[in-house]
Design a protein around this motif. Structure first.
Motif, PDB file in Angstrom:
ATOM      1  N   LEU A   4     -33.903  -4.434 -37.704  1.00 45.83           N
ATOM      2  CA  LEU A   4     -33.089  -5.203 -36.772  1.00 45.83           C
ATOM      3  C   LEU A   4     -31.599  -4.973 -37.021  1.00 45.83           C
ATOM      4  O   LEU A   4     -30.811  -4.818 -36.087  1.00 45.83           O
ATOM      5  CB  LEU A   4     -33.403  -6.698 -36.922  1.00 45.83           C
ATOM      6  N   LEU A   5     -31.206  -4.937 -38.318  1.00 45.29           N
ATOM      7  CA  LEU A   5     -29.802  -4.715 -38.645  1.00 45.29           C
ATOM      8  C   LEU A   5     -29.369  -3.329 -38.188  1.00 45.29           C
ATOM      9  O   LEU A   5     -28.291  -3.160 -37.612  1.00 45.29           O
ATOM     10  CB  LEU A   5     -29.589  -4.875 -40.153  1.00 45.29           C
ATOM     11  N   ARG A   6     -30.238  -2.343 -38.419  1.00 44.91           N
ATOM     12  CA  ARG A   6     -29.902  -0.986 -38.004  1.00 44.91           C
ATOM     13  C   ARG A   6     -29.763  -0.906 -36.493  1.00 44.91           C
ATOM     14  O   ARG A   6     -28.836  -0.299 -35.961  1.00 44.91           O
ATOM     15  CB  ARG A   6     -30.986  -0.013 -38.474  1.00 44.91           C
ATOM     16  N   GLY A   7     -30.698  -1.559 -35.787  1.00 45.42           N
ATOM     17  CA  GLY A   7     -30.613  -1.553 -34.335  1.00 45.42           C
ATOM     18  C   GLY A   7     -29.350  -2.221 -33.834  1.00 45.42           C
ATOM     19  O   GLY A   7     -28.705  -1.752 -32.893  1.00 45.42           O
ATOM     20  N   ARG A 216     -40.681   3.635 -24.601  1.00 45.97           N
ATOM     21  CA  ARG A 216     -39.251   3.333 -24.704  1.00 45.97           C
ATOM     22  C   ARG A 216     -38.848   3.227 -26.171  1.00 45.97           C
ATOM     23  O   ARG A 216     -39.651   2.817 -27.013  1.00 45.97           O
ATOM     24  CB  ARG A 216     -38.907   2.031 -23.968  1.00 45.97           C
ATOM     25  N   ASP A 217     -37.602   3.568 -26.446  1.00 43.17           N
ATOM     26  CA  ASP A 217     -37.123   3.489 -27.818  1.00 43.17           C
ATOM     27  C   ASP A 217     -36.486   2.132 -28.092  1.00 43.17           C
ATOM     28  O   ASP A 217     -36.531   1.224 -27.263  1.00 43.17           O
ATOM     29  CB  ASP A 217     -36.159   4.643 -28.125  1.00 43.17           C
ATOM     30  N   ALA A 218     -35.864   1.985 -29.268  1.00 44.50           N
ATOM     31  CA  ALA A 218     -35.319   0.693 -29.690  1.00 44.50           C
ATOM     32  C   ALA A 218     -34.184   0.218 -28.808  1.00 44.50           C
ATOM     33  O   ALA A 218     -33.871  -0.978 -28.790  1.00 44.50           O
ATOM     34  CB  ALA A 218     -34.844   0.781 -31.140  1.00 44.50           C
ATOM     35  N   LEU A 219     -33.547   1.125 -28.061  1.00 43.96           N
ATOM     36  CA  LEU A 219     -32.455   0.741 -27.172  1.00 43.96           C
ATOM     37  C   LEU A 219     -32.918   0.524 -25.738  1.00 43.96           C
ATOM     38  O   LEU A 219     -32.108   0.305 -24.841  1.00 43.96           O
ATOM     39  CB  LEU A 219     -31.362   1.812 -27.200  1.00 43.96           C
ATOM     40  N   PRO A 227     -43.534  13.180 -18.648  1.00 47.33           N
ATOM     41  CA  PRO A 227     -43.526  12.017 -17.751  1.00 47.33           C
ATOM     42  C   PRO A 227     -44.895  11.380 -17.646  1.00 47.33           C
ATOM     43  O   PRO A 227     -45.925  12.051 -17.732  1.00 47.33           O
ATOM     44  CB  PRO A 227     -43.073  12.616 -16.409  1.00 47.33           C
ATOM     45  N   LEU A 228     -44.892  10.062 -17.515  1.00 49.21           N
ATOM     46  CA  LEU A 228     -46.117   9.301 -17.269  1.00 49.21           C
ATOM     47  C   LEU A 228     -47.134   9.463 -18.401  1.00 49.21           C
ATOM     48  O   LEU A 228     -48.334   9.428 -18.176  1.00 49.21           O
ATOM     49  CB  LEU A 228     -46.733   9.712 -15.927  1.00 49.21           C
ATOM     50  N   SER A 229     -46.636   9.629 -19.632  1.00 54.99           N
ATOM     51  CA  SER A 229     -47.518   9.873 -20.772  1.00 54.99           C
ATOM     52  C   SER A 229     -47.937   8.593 -21.482  1.00 54.99           C
ATOM     53  O   SER A 229     -48.531   8.642 -22.551  1.00 54.99           O
ATOM     54  CB  SER A 229     -46.857  10.833 -21.759  1.00 54.99           C
ATOM     55  N   GLY A 230     -47.633   7.431 -20.888  1.00 55.83           N
ATOM     56  CA  GLY A 230     -48.120   6.172 -21.413  1.00 55.83           C
ATOM     57  C   GLY A 230     -47.140   5.489 -22.344  1.00 55.83           C
ATOM     58  O   GLY A 230     -46.355   6.140 -23.039  1.00 55.83           O
ATOM     59  N   GLY A 231     -47.165   4.162 -22.356  1.00 58.05           N
ATOM     60  CA  GLY A 231     -46.302   3.416 -23.249  1.00 58.05           C
ATOM     61  C   GLY A 231     -46.517   1.929 -23.110  1.00 58.05           C
ATOM     62  O   GLY A 231     -47.014   1.438 -22.083  1.00 58.05           O
ATOM     63  N   GLU A 232     -46.159   1.188 -24.149  1.00 61.81           N
ATOM     64  CA  GLU A 232     -46.257  -0.257 -24.118  1.00 61.81           C
ATOM     65  C   GLU A 232     -45.163  -0.820 -23.230  1.00 61.81           C
ATOM     66  O   GLU A 232     -44.005  -0.428 -23.330  1.00 61.81           O
ATOM     67  CB  GLU A 232     -46.129  -0.818 -25.532  1.00 61.81           C
ATOM     68  N   ILE A 233     -45.537  -1.740 -22.340  1.00 61.77           N
ATOM     69  CA  ILE A 233     -44.561  -2.348 -21.440  1.00 61.77           C
ATOM     70  C   ILE A 233     -43.741  -3.347 -22.230  1.00 61.77           C
ATOM     71  O   ILE A 233     -44.288  -4.311 -22.767  1.00 61.77           O
ATOM     72  CB  ILE A 233     -45.255  -3.033 -20.256  1.00 61.77           C
ATOM     73  N   PRO A 234     -42.436  -3.156 -22.323  1.00 59.83           N
ATOM     74  CA  PRO A 234     -41.620  -4.023 -23.164  1.00 59.83           C
ATOM     75  C   PRO A 234     -41.743  -5.492 -22.804  1.00 59.83           C
ATOM     76  O   PRO A 234     -41.686  -5.866 -21.630  1.00 59.83           O
ATOM     77  CB  PRO A 234     -40.187  -3.509 -22.901  1.00 59.83           C
ATOM     78  N   ALA A 235     -41.945  -6.313 -23.841  1.00 65.32           N
ATOM     79  CA  ALA A 235     -41.957  -7.777 -23.733  1.00 65.32           C
ATOM     80  C   ALA A 235     -43.111  -8.320 -22.894  1.00 65.32           C
ATOM     81  O   ALA A 235     -43.150  -9.510 -22.600  1.00 65.32           O
ATOM     82  CB  ALA A 235     -40.629  -8.288 -23.164  1.00 65.32           C
ATOM     83  N   GLN A 236     -44.069  -7.487 -22.503  1.00 67.12           N
ATOM     84  CA  GLN A 236     -45.182  -7.974 -21.691  1.00 67.12           C
ATOM     85  C   GLN A 236     -46.536  -7.849 -22.381  1.00 67.12           C
ATOM     86  O   GLN A 236     -47.534  -8.373 -21.900  1.00 67.12           O
ATOM     87  CB  GLN A 236     -45.222  -7.249 -20.337  1.00 67.12           C
ATOM     88  N   ASP A 237     -46.589  -7.129 -23.507  1.00 67.35           N
ATOM     89  CA  ASP A 237     -47.821  -7.004 -24.267  1.00 67.35           C
ATOM     90  C   ASP A 237     -48.972  -6.424 -23.443  1.00 67.35           C
ATOM     91  O   ASP A 237     -50.104  -6.925 -23.452  1.00 67.35           O
ATOM     92  CB  ASP A 237     -48.234  -8.357 -24.860  1.00 67.35           C
ATOM     93  N   TRP A 238     -48.662  -5.372 -22.728  1.00 69.46           N
ATOM     94  CA  TRP A 238     -49.662  -4.543 -22.067  1.00 69.46           C
ATOM     95  C   TRP A 238     -49.304  -3.091 -22.332  1.00 69.46           C
ATOM     96  O   TRP A 238     -48.123  -2.765 -22.511  1.00 69.46           O
ATOM     97  CB  TRP A 238     -49.704  -4.774 -20.546  1.00 69.46           C
ATOM     98  N   TYR A 239     -50.303  -2.238 -22.312  1.00 70.31           N
ATOM     99  CA  TYR A 239     -50.054  -0.804 -22.463  1.00 70.31           C
ATOM    100  C   TYR A 239     -50.347  -0.129 -21.138  1.00 70.31           C
ATOM    101  O   TYR A 239     -51.449  -0.238 -20.592  1.00 70.31           O
ATOM    102  CB  TYR A 239     -50.940  -0.204 -23.564  1.00 70.31           C
ATOM    103  N   ALA A 240     -49.337   0.537 -20.577  1.00 69.38           N
ATOM    104  CA  ALA A 240     -49.521   1.293 -19.341  1.00 69.38           C
ATOM    105  C   ALA A 240     -50.018   2.681 -19.727  1.00 69.38           C
ATOM    106  O   ALA A 240     -49.295   3.437 -20.383  1.00 69.38           O
ATOM    107  CB  ALA A 240     -48.199   1.383 -18.579  1.00 69.38           C
ATOM    108  N   PRO A 241     -51.227   3.045 -19.377  1.00 72.10           N
ATOM    109  CA  PRO A 241     -51.825   4.272 -19.913  1.00 72.10           C
ATOM    110  C   PRO A 241     -51.215   5.543 -19.352  1.00 72.10           C
ATOM    111  O   PRO A 241     -50.530   5.546 -18.325  1.00 72.10           O
ATOM    112  CB  PRO A 241     -53.299   4.151 -19.496  1.00 72.10           C
TER     113      PRO A 241
END
Length: 431
Positions: A4-7, A216-219, A227-241
């Motif tokens: 968190l401090l580094r971010g 998405r990264d820390a920022l 593209p479209l290779s999947g990722g966790e949806i920030p702050a929603q606790d779902w993974y978009a495949p």
């Protein structure tokens, strides 16, 4: 704490750099925006055909999803978009003079979509997906603007974003934009068919699919990645495949018709839409034309093969846990999803080869087992079968066991989940 401090330090440095860029950097004349305003002046925004086209395009872009509060007037704002940095209220985009788009010109609207800047030139937070909307053509933007201007005006003042320092300093977005944003309208690929280009335009632009279906990264930016290779949806606790249909893609083995069926009805032979995607289907994709859905499928089918996913076995007795999970599956799940995991066509979705089951994190399967699964109600599937929640009848250990079992049964080869993973999502709401 160190992370968190580094971010914080990174963001602070970027903010300082952004302020310096804002104060001392070049500010070229916005020729494109002025041109958009000049051309729009000759258009008849009251043209019924233009408004109807705009209505369709606003539906494709799912604009109402963010710009409508729960049980509120469509497009009148009030919904808060959750982000890791705080909640950002989506504004009123009805034509109210004081709180909406009433005093906006098309040049203002075009600049918001194309450049991510507000009416007075302020940087917009990227919770508004201008990183994708920049690809929208001027003609389509004009039609959407005409439609929004045709709505009944609703007076609803915008709330203040709930962002902590330094994220609350808009000027700091200058550095973020330099790292992650490049304005530019979609350019057709002459080597591809008209259908493929239409699909690419919809997915990359109005559909803004990569905003969820990418890591998405820390920022909060999307680093260079397929593209479209999947990722966790920030702050929603779902993974978009991952949306690739070729080797190791999240939709490997899906046909174009499977994709069309899911987007049209919320259900296909390969799986069903749950969580945020269920809302997308209900509000947006079910209303799209068959030609546009086929175009999207054509584009997704062209995505390149993915690399072999790495399966990480935790330092636990996964074999014993899966054995227990198999017993629970036989008792609780097999009656609907089948001993072979292939479900019942048109009724119960398959778990074998299901992208929501074998995605990297296990979040989706955990949440559905705990809280139930609710496909969207659509014209093509007006009475979908829902899955009951098991949060009251299964412990965290039981849920971890059965999820780990289905993630490794049949053709699935995903990593097991841990009991502590289940505990994180037990109280998380479905929407």
């Amino acid at each position: 704490m160190k992370w968190l401090l580094r971010g914080f330090l990174i963001v602070l440095l970027l903010m300082v750099g952004g302020v310096a860029w804002w104060l001392f950097g070049p500010h070229p004349d916005d020729v494109a925006t002025r041109e958009a305003g000049r051309l729009a002046a000759s258009e008849n925004l009251a043209d019924p055909a233009l408004i109807e086209r705009g209505r369709y395009l606003a539906t494709v872009g799912d604009c109402a999803a963010c710009h409508t509060a729960r049980d509120g007037v469509p497009f009148a704002g009030g919904h808060e978009v959750p982000t890791p940095f705080g909640n950002i209220p989506a504004p009123n985009i009805t034509p109210d003079d004081e709180t909406g788009l009433g005093r906006w010109t098309f040049a203002d609207f075009w600049r918001a979509l194309h450049e991510g800047k507000g009416r007075h030139g302020e940087f917009l937070y990227p919770a508004f997906s201008y990183t994708s909307y920049t690809k929208v053509t001027r003609d389509d933007a004009l039609a959407i603007f005409a439609y929004l201007k045709s709505l009944a005006a609703v007076h609803r003042p915008a709330a203040t974003p709930e962002l902590k320092f330094p994220y609350s300093v808009r000027q700091g977005l200058a550095a973020w934009r330099a790292m992650y944003f490049q304005p530019g309208v979609y350019q057709p690929d002459p080597a591809r068919s008209a259908e493929w280009n239409r699909g690419a335009y919809l997915v990359q632009g109005l559909g803004h699919c990569n905003e969820c279906h990418a890591r998405r990264d820390a920022l909060g930016g999307i680093p260079a990645q397929p593209p479209l290779s999947g990722g966790e949806i920030p702050a929603q606790d779902w993974y978009a495949p991952d949306l690739g249909t070729q080797a190791h893609g999240g939709l490997e083995g899906w046909s174009g018709q499977d994709i069309v069926q899911l987007l049209k009805t919320g259900q296909s032979a390969k799986g069903s839409a749950f969580g945020p995607m269920a809302e997308v289907v209900a509000r947006s994709t079910q209303h799209m034309t068959d030609a546009d859905l086929a175009a999207i499928a054509s584009y997704l089918e062209s995505l390149p093969p993915r690399s072999q996913p790495r399966v990480v076995e935790p330092a636990i007795d996964a074999t014993a846990m899966r054995h227990r999970g198999g017993e629970i599956y036989g008792q609780r799940c097999a009656a609907c999803h089948g001993k072979d995991g292939n479900g019942v066509a048109g009724v119960y979705p398959p778990l074998n080869g299901n992208s929501s089951v074998d995605e990297p994190t296990g979040i989706n399967a955990i949440r559905v087992v705990l809280l139930g699964g609710f496909p969207p109600v659509t014209a093509g599937n007006p009475r979908p079968y829902s899955m009951p929640p098991f949060a009251q009848s299964l412990s965290d250990a039981d849920v971890a066991a059965v999820v780990s079992y289905i993630r490794h049964a049949w053709s699935n080869r995903a990593s097991p989940v841990l009991e502590r993973d289940v505990g994180k999502y037990r109280q998380t709401p479905m929407d």
